[in-house]
Design a protein around this motif. Structure first.
Motif, PDB file in Angstrom:
ATOM      1  N   ILE A 247     -21.030 -55.304  35.611  1.00 29.98           N
ATOM      2  CA  ILE A 247     -20.091 -55.310  34.483  1.00 29.98           C
ATOM      3  C   ILE A 247     -19.113 -56.476  34.627  1.00 29.98           C
ATOM      4  CG2 ILE A 247     -18.180 -54.047  33.419  1.00 29.98           C
ATOM      5  CD1 ILE A 247     -19.792 -51.446  34.161  1.00 29.98           C
ATOM      6  N   THR A 248     -18.614 -56.694  35.830  1.00 28.34           N
ATOM      7  CA  THR A 248     -17.667 -57.780  36.082  1.00 28.34           C
ATOM      8  C   THR A 248     -18.271 -59.135  35.730  1.00 28.34           C
ATOM      9  OG1 THR A 248     -16.598 -56.546  37.864  1.00 28.34           O
ATOM     10  CG2 THR A 248     -16.285 -58.926  37.873  1.00 28.34           C
ATOM     11  N   CYS A 249     -19.564 -59.297  35.983  1.00 27.50           N
ATOM     12  CA  CYS A 249     -20.217 -60.605  35.824  1.00 27.50           C
ATOM     13  C   CYS A 249     -20.849 -60.822  34.448  1.00 27.50           C
ATOM     14  CB  CYS A 249     -21.267 -60.784  36.917  1.00 27.50           C
ATOM     15  SG  CYS A 249     -20.548 -60.948  38.571  1.00 27.50           S
ATOM     16  N   GLN A 250     -20.580 -59.955  33.493  1.00 28.68           N
ATOM     17  CA  GLN A 250     -21.201 -60.070  32.173  1.00 28.68           C
ATOM     18  C   GLN A 250     -20.961 -61.421  31.497  1.00 28.68           C
ATOM     19  OE1 GLN A 250     -23.404 -57.931  30.597  1.00 28.68           O
ATOM     20  NE2 GLN A 250     -23.376 -56.946  32.595  1.00 28.68           N
ATOM     21  N   ASN A 251     -19.842 -62.061  31.757  1.00 29.02           N
ATOM     22  CA  ASN A 251     -19.535 -63.344  31.107  1.00 29.02           C
ATOM     23  C   ASN A 251     -19.717 -64.542  32.035  1.00 29.02           C
ATOM     24  OD1 ASN A 251     -18.804 -62.242  28.555  1.00 29.02           O
ATOM     25  ND2 ASN A 251     -16.924 -61.503  29.505  1.00 29.02           N
ATOM     26  N   ILE A 252     -20.355 -64.324  33.157  1.00 28.68           N
ATOM     27  CA  ILE A 252     -20.577 -65.400  34.130  1.00 28.68           C
ATOM     28  C   ILE A 252     -21.713 -66.295  33.635  1.00 28.68           C
ATOM     29  CG2 ILE A 252     -21.408 -65.885  36.472  1.00 28.68           C
ATOM     30  CD1 ILE A 252     -18.536 -64.890  36.419  1.00 28.68           C
ATOM     31  N   LYS A 253     -21.506 -67.578  33.732  1.00 30.22           N
ATOM     32  CA  LYS A 253     -22.521 -68.559  33.323  1.00 30.22           C
ATOM     33  C   LYS A 253     -23.039 -69.364  34.515  1.00 30.22           C
ATOM     34  CE  LYS A 253     -21.871 -67.596  28.986  1.00 30.22           C
ATOM     35  NZ  LYS A 253     -22.554 -66.407  28.567  1.00 30.22           N
TER      36      LYS A 253
ATOM     37  N   GLY B  88     -27.041 -60.877  45.260  1.00 31.18           N
ATOM     38  CA  GLY B  88     -28.114 -61.358  46.126  1.00 31.18           C
ATOM     39  C   GLY B  88     -29.277 -60.395  46.220  1.00 31.18           C
ATOM     40  N   LYS B  89     -28.955 -59.109  46.394  1.00 31.91           N
ATOM     41  CA  LYS B  89     -30.028 -58.114  46.488  1.00 31.91           C
ATOM     42  C   LYS B  89     -30.834 -58.061  45.202  1.00 31.91           C
ATOM     43  CE  LYS B  89     -31.135 -53.358  47.686  1.00 31.91           C
ATOM     44  NZ  LYS B  89     -32.348 -53.719  48.391  1.00 31.91           N
ATOM     45  N   ALA B  90     -30.146 -58.079  44.064  1.00 30.98           N
ATOM     46  CA  ALA B  90     -30.844 -58.047  42.776  1.00 30.98           C
ATOM     47  C   ALA B  90     -31.653 -59.318  42.553  1.00 30.98           C
ATOM     48  CB  ALA B  90     -29.843 -57.839  41.639  1.00 30.98           C
ATOM     49  N   ALA B  91     -31.145 -60.452  43.013  1.00 30.56           N
ATOM     50  CA  ALA B  91     -31.881 -61.717  42.863  1.00 30.56           C
ATOM     51  C   ALA B  91     -33.167 -61.699  43.681  1.00 30.56           C
ATOM     52  CB  ALA B  91     -31.001 -62.891  43.278  1.00 30.56           C
TER      53      ALA B  91
ATOM     54  N   LYS C 269     -29.015 -62.506  33.261  1.00 32.27           N
ATOM     55  CA  LYS C 269     -29.089 -61.183  32.636  1.00 32.27           C
ATOM     56  C   LYS C 269     -30.092 -60.289  33.361  1.00 32.27           C
ATOM     57  CE  LYS C 269     -29.793 -58.736  28.263  1.00 32.27           C
ATOM     58  NZ  LYS C 269     -29.661 -57.498  28.938  1.00 32.27           N
ATOM     59  N   LEU C 270     -31.225 -60.845  33.756  1.00 35.24           N
ATOM     60  CA  LEU C 270     -32.223 -60.086  34.512  1.00 35.24           C
ATOM     61  C   LEU C 270     -31.614 -59.528  35.802  1.00 35.24           C
ATOM     62  CD1 LEU C 270     -35.286 -59.318  34.850  1.00 35.24           C
ATOM     63  CD2 LEU C 270     -35.521 -61.491  36.074  1.00 35.24           C
ATOM     64  N   ILE C 271     -30.856 -60.352  36.491  1.00 37.40           N
ATOM     65  CA  ILE C 271     -30.207 -59.938  37.735  1.00 37.40           C
ATOM     66  C   ILE C 271     -29.162 -58.857  37.465  1.00 37.40           C
ATOM     67  CG2 ILE C 271     -28.633 -60.720  39.559  1.00 37.40           C
ATOM     68  CD1 ILE C 271     -30.200 -63.420  39.476  1.00 37.40           C
ATOM     69  N   LEU C 272     -28.334 -59.055  36.442  1.00 38.21           N
ATOM     70  CA  LEU C 272     -27.290 -58.073  36.129  1.00 38.21           C
ATOM     71  C   LEU C 272     -27.892 -56.727  35.725  1.00 38.21           C
ATOM     72  CD1 LEU C 272     -24.689 -60.275  34.203  1.00 38.21           C
ATOM     73  CD2 LEU C 272     -24.785 -59.729  36.648  1.00 38.21           C
ATOM     74  N   ASP C 273     -28.969 -56.749  34.970  1.00 39.12           N
ATOM     75  CA  ASP C 273     -29.657 -55.503  34.599  1.00 39.12           C
ATOM     76  C   ASP C 273     -30.236 -54.814  35.839  1.00 39.12           C
ATOM     77  OD1 ASP C 273     -29.024 -55.997  31.943  1.00 39.12           O
ATOM     78  OD2 ASP C 273     -31.042 -56.697  31.405  1.00 39.12           O
TER      79      ASP C 273
END
Length: 165
Positions: free
Chosen positions: A60-66, A132-135, A37-41
């Motif tokens: 948005i695409t990855c909202q349900n990724i685990k 990757g960039k967000a991570a 979630k931190l990465i997606l935000d």
């Protein structure tokens, strides 16, 4: 459902051929929902800051990724003075803040090995520089100069198919 397959994917990335047989690639399996979630935000914020809409689209695409497997290039120079980086020597490459082209290529080969096997195993995936960039920006992934995220998903319809900007 993915556990056994993920181990195979990680093994495929780790054992992919590398220049000089050097360990210049990192592979990180992320399943921590809070870190995802931190990465997606962060991707949404990067999108707003840069005006590149694909960061928000990918978030948005990855909202349900685990499950995301990250593959990155370490800050490593092979010291072959091959010039593939655009500089005559590795020392000039380092001095100018560039990265070893062989290490970046090794990262790409590891990614290719991972996603090809995922495809064979029937696991929907995409290579996303946005993850990757967000991570890197959030500090979730450390020790790499370039990172790509590979989100994994299994369902009757690929969530990666109908993405829109």
């Amino acid at each position: 459902m993915l556990d056994c397959s993920v181990e195979l994917l990680i093994n495929s990335a780790i054992t992919a051929p590398k220049a000089g047989g050097k360990d210049d690639v990192i592979v990180v399996n992320l399943t921590d929902n809070e870190k995802i979630k931190l990465i997606l935000d962060a991707m949404v914020k990067i999108s707003e800051r840069t005006n590149f809409s694909f960061y928000k689209r990918d978030s948005i695409t990855c909202q349900n990724i685990k499950q995301i497997i990250f593959v990155g290039a370490k800050d490593y120079y092979h010291n072959y003075n091959c010039g593939f980086c655009g500089f005559e020597t590795c020392d000039l490459c380092k001095k100018n803040g560039a990265f070893c082209a062989l290490t970046i290529t090794d990262c790409g080969i590891a990614l290719g090995s991972l996603v090809k096997l995922a495809s064979i195993l029937g696991i929907d995936n995409r290579i996303m520089l946005s993850l990757g960039k967000a991570a890197i920006e959030t500090g979730v992934i450390k020790g790499a100069v370039a990172v790509y995220g590979v989100p994994l998903y299994v369902s009757s319809k690929s969530i990666f198919f109908d993405r829109k900007y």
